[in-house]
Scaffold this active site. Structure first.
Site, short mmCIF file in Angstrom:
data_model
loop_
_atom_site.label_atom_id
_atom_site.label_comp_id
_atom_site.label_asym_id
_atom_site.label_seq_id
_atom_site.Cartn_x
_atom_site.Cartn_y
_atom_site.Cartn_z
N LYS A 198 0.85 -1.20 0.00
CA LYS A 198 0.00 0.00 0.00
C LYS A 198 0.88 1.24 0.00
CE LYS A 198 -1.75 2.95 2.78
NZ LYS A 198 -1.81 4.17 1.93
N GLY A 228 -5.07 3.23 -1.34
CA GLY A 228 -6.14 3.68 -0.46
C GLY A 228 -5.59 4.49 0.69
N GLY A 269 -4.61 5.45 4.66
CA GLY A 269 -3.93 4.75 5.74
C GLY A 269 -4.87 4.14 6.77
N PRO A 270 -5.75 4.96 7.35
CA PRO A 270 -6.60 4.40 8.41
C PRO A 270 -7.60 3.35 7.92
CG PRO A 270 -6.49 6.80 8.54
CD PRO A 270 -5.87 6.41 7.23
N VAL A 309 -7.22 1.20 4.37
CA VAL A 309 -6.48 0.09 3.74
C VAL A 309 -5.23 -0.27 4.56
CG1 VAL A 309 -5.15 -0.57 1.70
CG2 VAL A 309 -7.36 0.54 1.44
N GLY A 310 -4.50 0.75 5.01
CA GLY A 310 -3.29 0.48 5.79
C GLY A 310 -3.62 -0.29 7.05
N GLU A 341 10.28 2.10 9.98
CA GLU A 341 11.22 3.16 9.57
C GLU A 341 10.46 4.47 9.75
OE1 GLU A 341 14.31 2.71 8.52
OE2 GLU A 341 14.24 0.53 8.41
N CYS A 365 13.48 11.81 5.58
CA CYS A 365 13.44 11.38 6.97
C CYS A 365 14.78 11.56 7.67
CB CYS A 365 13.01 9.93 7.04
SG CYS A 365 14.01 8.88 5.98
N GLU A 402 9.77 16.97 14.24
CA GLU A 402 10.08 16.82 12.83
C GLU A 402 9.20 17.78 12.04
OE1 GLU A 402 8.79 13.22 10.72
OE2 GLU A 402 10.85 13.04 9.99
#
Ligand code: NAD
Length: 489
Positions: A187, A218, A220-221, A223-224, A262, A296, A396
């Site tokens: 995903k 899709g 995150g909340p 499909v992830g 990560e 990152c 960040e």
């Protein structure tokens, strides 16, 4: 005799037609999604639609995991040599489509084209090539006393990736998972999903057994999370924010699947008192601003000896001002826009926070750069005199914002460098490489670059503390996808 030099190959241009992707890749075929939602992908410079992808649903995940379970049975039985050949084939195809990928990612992410060609399109081919090489370095079987110990694939892997280096992040998971003998449900980020479809096309042409690689786009909340929580998934390899990484870990706990994370960073670049200040500061500014600060591992905190603070801030301000933002398809642009309106607003807010906290603004600022009619641009910004407890020193930002921080002695430099919740990357500069290396060992981070050394795509990459756990790339990255079995005899 002709004296004219052959014409240079034309640089790839911004894609003219939106990339319309209306199917998912499941079970070795392009299939209609179960829902009818679509997600629009915007070009970060023109703010126009660059493509659309299906808004996948938990039902699509269900189908993809079922296919991946079958794919795993087939693929894990394929001999290693054949798996390695497959990786090499994918690497070659990615390299062959490099111009197309560079333009696609320059359009969605906004990285200047030449950098996009080298990094966004170049690294994925190296991920597959490097993993093919690393497969030869694994001790697939060894004898420990009376036990042959064999390394086996962990099973079905859920790969969830972010938007900043979209294809590299994905390939850094897919390549080692395939080498190990695993199958995958991938995903990509909903913000920059287009290059994942090119990878699926390449894999389809190469002809893996059905279900070995599956692509479900899709949110995150939805499909992830469905992938992270699924009992049929044996491992989640996640790259993204620390916030989402914690949610993924919780969702994954139901069947005690392995989780590799990560996550974010707030990396320190420590310039020791004997370093070449001009070189170190200039290099540090470029490092921080790469991909508009959306990296990152960006060195977003620059630590300098207090007595050289003013000198450092002048060099940094001049370097940042040279990095005028512009269209990534204009060869003169050194830095492109941010990926989205939301990201631009977040970064501008952080710049305002820095000013309110009392940091000294020496370049850039929160107002929009001049002369750009569209695009999510933010001025390259440098703060000086940043104190360790300020939010701009701790959180960040993920934009083109550098915080210069003074220190009084090496012990204090180490304390400041290690004084955040993160531990992803870092830098150290000294005229004496041994002194620099000794300082590098004090840094609680997964990587440290001494005197601006270049990125090594075969060395392990990953974080300490809340920057995650597990490693990617090379042999270490491949080992993440393996189980160890002891057979007593
Ligand atoms: P993000 O966490 O918002 O999203 C990353 C991925 O996770 C996306 O595919 C997203 O759809 C998905 N996701 C979001 N919520 C989820 C949930 N509840 N369950 C399952 N999946 C979910 O991150 P982003 O904004 O796309 O990327 C930026 C972040 O990624 C930064 O924090 C950056 O530091 C980090 N990052 C880390 C590395 C690394 O190697 N350490 C590399 C690149 C980016």
């Amino acid at each position: 005799m002709a004296t004219e030099a052959p014409a240079a190959p034309a640089a790839p241009a911004r894609p003219t037609d939106p990339a319309i992707r209306d199917q998912l890749y499941i079970g070795g075929a392009w299939v209609d999604p179960t829902g009818d939602g679509t997600i629009e992908v915007l070009d970060s410079t023109t703010e126009q639609v660059a493509g659309t992808v299906p808004e996948g649903t938990p039902k699509d995940v269900e189908k993809a995991v079922a296919a991946a379970r079958e794919g795993f049975e087939a693929w894990s039985a394929v001999p290693l040599e054949q798996r390695v050949e497959t990786l090499q084939g994918i690497s070659a195809q990615l390299a062959a489509r490099g111009d197309e990928l560079a333009a696609l990612i320059a359009s969605e992410v906004g990285m200047p084209l030449a950098q996009s060609r080298a990094i966004q399109a170049g690294l994925p081919a190296m991920d597959f090539g490097g993993t093919a090489q690393a497969a030869g370095e694994i001790l697939w079987e060894e004898k420990v006393g009376n036990s042959p110990v064999v390394r086996e694939p962990i099973g079905v892997v859920g790969a969830i990736t972010p938007w900043n280096y979209p294809l590299h992040q994905l390939c850094a998971k897919v390549a080692p998972a395939l080498a190990a003998g695993c199958s995958i449900v991938a995903k990509p980020s909903e913000v920059t999903p287009l290059s994942a479809f090119v990878l699926a096309e390449i894999i389809d042409e190469i002809g893996l057994p059905a279900g070995v690689f599956n692509l479900v786009t899709g949110f995150g909340p939805v499909v992830g999370e469905a992938i992270a929580a699924h009992d049929g998934v044996d491992m989640i390899s996640f790259t993204g924010s620390t916030r989402a990484g914690k949610l993924v870990s919780e969702a994954a706990a139901g069947n005690v699947k392995r989780v590799s994370l990560e996550l974010g960073g707030k990396s320190a670049n420590v310039i020791l008192d004997d370093a070449d200040l001009t070189r170190a500061v200039k290099h540090g500014v470029s490092n921080c601003l790469l991909n508009s600060g959306q990296t990152c591992s960006a060195h977003t905190r620059m630590l300098v000896p207090r007595e050289r603070l003013e000198e450092a801030e002048q060099i940094a301000a001049a370097a940042a001002e040279k990095m005028a933002p512009g269209d990534p398809f204009d060869p003169a642009s050194r830095i492109g826009p941010l990926v989205s309106d939301a990201q631009r607003e977040r970064v501008r807010e952080f710049i305002e926070v820095g000013e309110k906290e009392g940091a000294k603004l020496v370049a850039g600022g929160a107002d929009a750069p001049e002369g750009l009619d569209s695009g999510y641009f933010v001025k390259p910004t440098v703060f000086s005199g940043v104190k360790p407890d300020m939010r701009i020193a701790q959180e960040e930002i993920f934009g083109p914002v550098l915080s210069i921080m003074p220190y009084d002695d090496e012990d204090e430099a180490a304390e400041i460098a290690n004084g955040t919740i993160y531990g992803l990357d870092g830098g150290v500069w000294s005229a004496d490489p041994e002194r620099a290396k000794a300082f590098a060992r004090r840094m609680r981070t997964g990587q440290v670059q001494v005197n601006g050394a270049t990125f090594n795509p075969l060395a392990p990459f990953g974080g300490y503390k809340q920057s995650g756990h597990g490693r990617e790339l090379g042999r270490y990255g491949l080992e993440e996808f393996l189980e160890s079995k002891s057979i007593q005899e």
